[in-house]
Design an enzyme around this catalytic site. Structure first.
Site, PDB file in Angstrom:
ATOM      1  N   ARG A  86      56.829  49.321  28.204  1.00  0.00           N
ATOM      2  CA  ARG A  86      55.985  50.513  28.319  1.00  0.00           C
ATOM      3  C   ARG A  86      55.743  51.079  26.919  1.00  0.00           C
ATOM      4  NH1 ARG A  86      57.589  56.401  29.736  1.00  0.00           N
ATOM      5  NH2 ARG A  86      55.531  57.332  29.814  1.00  0.00           N
ATOM      6  N   HIS A 130      50.779  60.284  25.566  1.00  0.00           N
ATOM      7  CA  HIS A 130      52.190  60.622  25.336  1.00  0.00           C
ATOM      8  C   HIS A 130      52.217  61.622  24.172  1.00  0.00           C
ATOM      9  CE1 HIS A 130      56.518  59.050  26.008  1.00  0.00           C
ATOM     10  NE2 HIS A 130      56.619  60.114  25.237  1.00  0.00           N
ATOM     11  N   GLU A 175      55.179  63.166  31.176  1.00  0.00           N
ATOM     12  CA  GLU A 175      55.940  64.425  31.177  1.00  0.00           C
ATOM     13  C   GLU A 175      55.112  65.659  30.805  1.00  0.00           C
ATOM     14  OE1 GLU A 175      59.586  64.412  29.022  1.00  0.00           O
ATOM     15  OE2 GLU A 175      60.409  62.678  30.084  1.00  0.00           O
ATOM     16  N   ASN A 303      60.965  59.895  35.076  1.00  0.00           N
ATOM     17  CA  ASN A 303      61.937  59.821  33.989  1.00  0.00           C
ATOM     18  C   ASN A 303      63.137  60.643  34.408  1.00  0.00           C
ATOM     19  OD1 ASN A 303      59.945  58.487  32.579  1.00  0.00           O
ATOM     20  ND2 ASN A 303      59.569  60.125  31.090  1.00  0.00           N
ATOM     21  N   TYR A 305      66.806  62.054  32.762  1.00  0.00           N
ATOM     22  CA  TYR A 305      67.780  62.162  31.668  1.00  0.00           C
ATOM     23  C   TYR A 305      69.007  62.972  32.059  1.00  0.00           C
ATOM     24  CZ  TYR A 305      64.556  59.984  28.398  1.00  0.00           C
ATOM     25  OH  TYR A 305      63.745  59.077  27.767  1.00  0.00           O
ATOM     26  N   GLU A 377      61.495  55.989  32.262  1.00  0.00           N
ATOM     27  CA  GLU A 377      62.392  56.236  31.129  1.00  0.00           C
ATOM     28  C   GLU A 377      63.772  56.628  31.601  1.00  0.00           C
ATOM     29  OE1 GLU A 377      61.207  59.145  28.129  1.00  0.00           O
ATOM     30  OE2 GLU A 377      59.132  58.449  28.320  1.00  0.00           O
TER      31      GLU A 377
HETATM   32  C1  BGC Z   1      60.033  61.580  26.220  1.00  0.00           C
HETATM   33  C2  BGC Z   1      60.313  60.727  25.002  1.00  0.00           C
HETATM   34  C3  BGC Z   1      61.535  61.242  24.295  1.00  0.00           C
HETATM   35  C4  BGC Z   1      62.723  61.150  25.232  1.00  0.00           C
HETATM   36  C5  BGC Z   1      64.035  61.611  24.634  1.00  0.00           C
HETATM   37  C6  BGC Z   1      61.259  61.962  26.999  1.00  0.00           C
HETATM   38  O1  BGC Z   1      61.163  63.301  27.332  1.00  0.00           O
HETATM   39  O2  BGC Z   1      59.061  61.003  27.033  1.00  0.00           O
HETATM   40  O3  BGC Z   1      59.187  60.711  24.173  1.00  0.00           O
HETATM   41  O4  BGC Z   1      61.791  60.583  23.096  1.00  0.00           O
HETATM   42  O5  BGC Z   1      62.481  61.936  26.366  1.00  0.00           O
HETATM   43  O6  BGC Z   1      63.985  62.946  24.279  1.00  0.00           O
END
Ligand code: BGC
Length: 470
Positions: A86, A130, A175, A303, A305, A377
């Site tokens: 990607r 992006h 995002e 995504n 995290y 992601e």
């Molecule tokens: C984004 C990336 C970023 C990653 C880590 C995501 O929110 O799409 O561009 O580097 O998180 O912060």
């Protein structure tokens, strides 16, 4: 994860045939060459040049120099054994100024890149937007201006005409939450606006831009599937109190629901009781706009995290996961830590169980309206140290990836997870954190630009090579 489960052949047995494993990057974070090939400026070019905006004072002018070293990078992807990769198309490289005809040299770069992927047997997933808004459009209001949505649609047409025969999957926007909150509400990302809830038109216009882009891609008749990417963070109250629960639901609305509901359900969510005034910019929009945003999608990009913990009351400092934001002091709630979890280099909680919660929430909220999901992601930053022999033993990243990929593979009832893309292939320029956060499977020495695969790359390579043949 225990040692035996991490053993590549054992882990590979979890991966069903057809499940896509990829890695992800974004143009502005890796390409460099910001003044070459007729590229125009973006809002991030302006933002990073302002004193005090970037933690280490760096810029992305060179970044990973991927623009010149893309062959070496595609060779790394091939050697790693990725199914898919990607990347993002740079809007100001393809259409400087965000208007008019395509820039031949910019298109030629992505032509070469796409051909290189296909020759390496890698299926390209291309993100149209992006975060690199052309500076001319930014000057005219950026995402606060409705015109930018139309512009994104026009640029999507150019991209579809140029690359529609080779891109396997299209992501319209990445995002919009982060652009709205960090860029327009809190001022810690480009364009640095600090509008708090008055930033919400930026959300609506990005979503509208998503709708126009889907229409443009379909009108040209691209061969690949079409989707968009949202970041989902499960939101929990810090304490079992009515006020914490209330602000947790406000934050869930502003971070998750206002971006996913209109795309998947065709309506904005009902604001939590008493907060209607804050969300008026969204709840009073035209129903035609909602119809434009609500396009049938081939997939939904998610995504993940981390989760978010909310406590009622303004924060003493302006802590956010992406850095200090003065403006946070003006909101009636705070984002607080999860002391029970280990932390990444960014200070983010390592909480794979909440990835399961995120999948469950998405299934519960969107049900039948949810198309197949790709985790577009997931990944982690650690300050990886070079060993005396020049290696990078990033065992914690292997653990993180294995635990999160296992969650994606286990899925949740009602979600059809089709793939996982590691953020990121390369250490790169991490927006306002500059070069201070390393997310790569491949280490990049930002002085010499030398690439060195880390242990996590070797682990993933062994996993991918151990998958049974179909
Ligand atoms: C984004 C990336 C970023 C990653 C880590 C995501 O929110 O799409 O561009 O580097 O998180 O912060």
């Amino acid at each position: 994860m225990i040692e035996e489960e991490l053993e590549p052949a054992t882990f590979a047995r979890r991966i069903p045939h057809g499940f896509t494993i990829g890695a992800a990057t974004a143009a502005f974070q890796i390409e460099g060459a910001v003044r070459e090939g007729g590229r125009g400026e973006s809002a991030w070019d302006t933002f990073m040049a302002e004193p005090g905006r970037i933690l280490d004072g760096s810029t992305a002018a060179i970044a990973d120099d991927h623009f010149h070293r893309y062959r070496e990078d595609v060779a790394l992807m091939k050697d790693l054994g990725l199914d898919s990769y990607r990347f993002s198309l740079s809007w100001p490289r393809i259409q400087p100024g965000g208007k008019g005809r395509a820039n031949r040299e910019g298109v030629a770069f992505y032509d070469r890149l796409l051909d290189e992927f296909l020759a390496a047997g890698i299926r390209p997933m291309a993100t149209l937007y992006h975060w690199d808004t052309p500076q001319e459009l930014q000057k005219a209001g950026g995402w606060l201006s409705r015109d930018t949505a139309k512009r994104l649609g026009d640029y999507a047409t150019l991209a579809a005409e140029a690359f529609g025969d080779r891109v396997d999957m299209w992501v319209t926007i990445n995002e919009p939450t982060t652009v709205t909150l960090n860029g327009y509400a809190l001022g810690i990302h480009a364009p640095g606006e600090e509008l708090l809830f008055d930033a919400l038109p930026a959300a609506h216009h990005q979503l509208l831009g998503h709708g126009y882009s889907v229409q443009a891609l379909r009108a040209v008749g691209v061969a690949g599937g079409i989707g968009m990417t949202n970041v989902h963070s499960p939101v929990v109250p810090a304490r079992d109190r009515v006020t914490d629960r209330y602000f947790a639901s406000v934050f869930d609305t502003v971070h998750n629901r206002i971006f996913a509901d209109p795309v998947l359900l065709g309506s904005y969510p009902k604001p939590p009781f008493g907060s209607g005034r804050l969300f008026r910019a969204l709840t009073e929009v035209d129903s035609e706009d909602l119809a434009t945003i609500h396009q049938p999608l081939d997939f939904y990009g998610l995504n993940y995290y981390m989760p978010t913990r909310i406590r009622a009351g303004s924060p003493k400092n302006g802590e956010t996961p992406d850095g200090e934001a003065e403006r946070m002091k003006d909101v009636p709630f705070s984002l607080v830590e999860f002391p029970e979890f280990a932390k990444t280099g960014f200070g983010w909680p390592v909480a794979p169980e909440y990835f399961g919660v995120a999948l469950g929430e998405v299934a519960e909220r969107y049900g039948e309206a949810l198309p197949p999901v790709y985790i577009t992601e997931g990944g982690v930053s650690y300050p990886d140290a070079r060993s005396p022999k020049g290696a990078f033993h990033d065992a914690r990243r292997i653990d993180y990836l294995a635990e999160h990929m296992a969650m994606a593979l286990d899925g949740a009832p009602g979600v059809d997870v089709r793939g996982y893309f590691v953020w990121s292939l390369l250490d790169n320029w991490e927006w306002a954190a500059g070069f201070s956060q390393r997310f790569g499977l491949v280490h990049v020495d930002f002085d010499t630009l030398k690439r060195t695969p880390k242990d996590s790359y070797r682990w993933l390579q062994a996993v991918l090579a151990s998958r049974p043949a179909p």
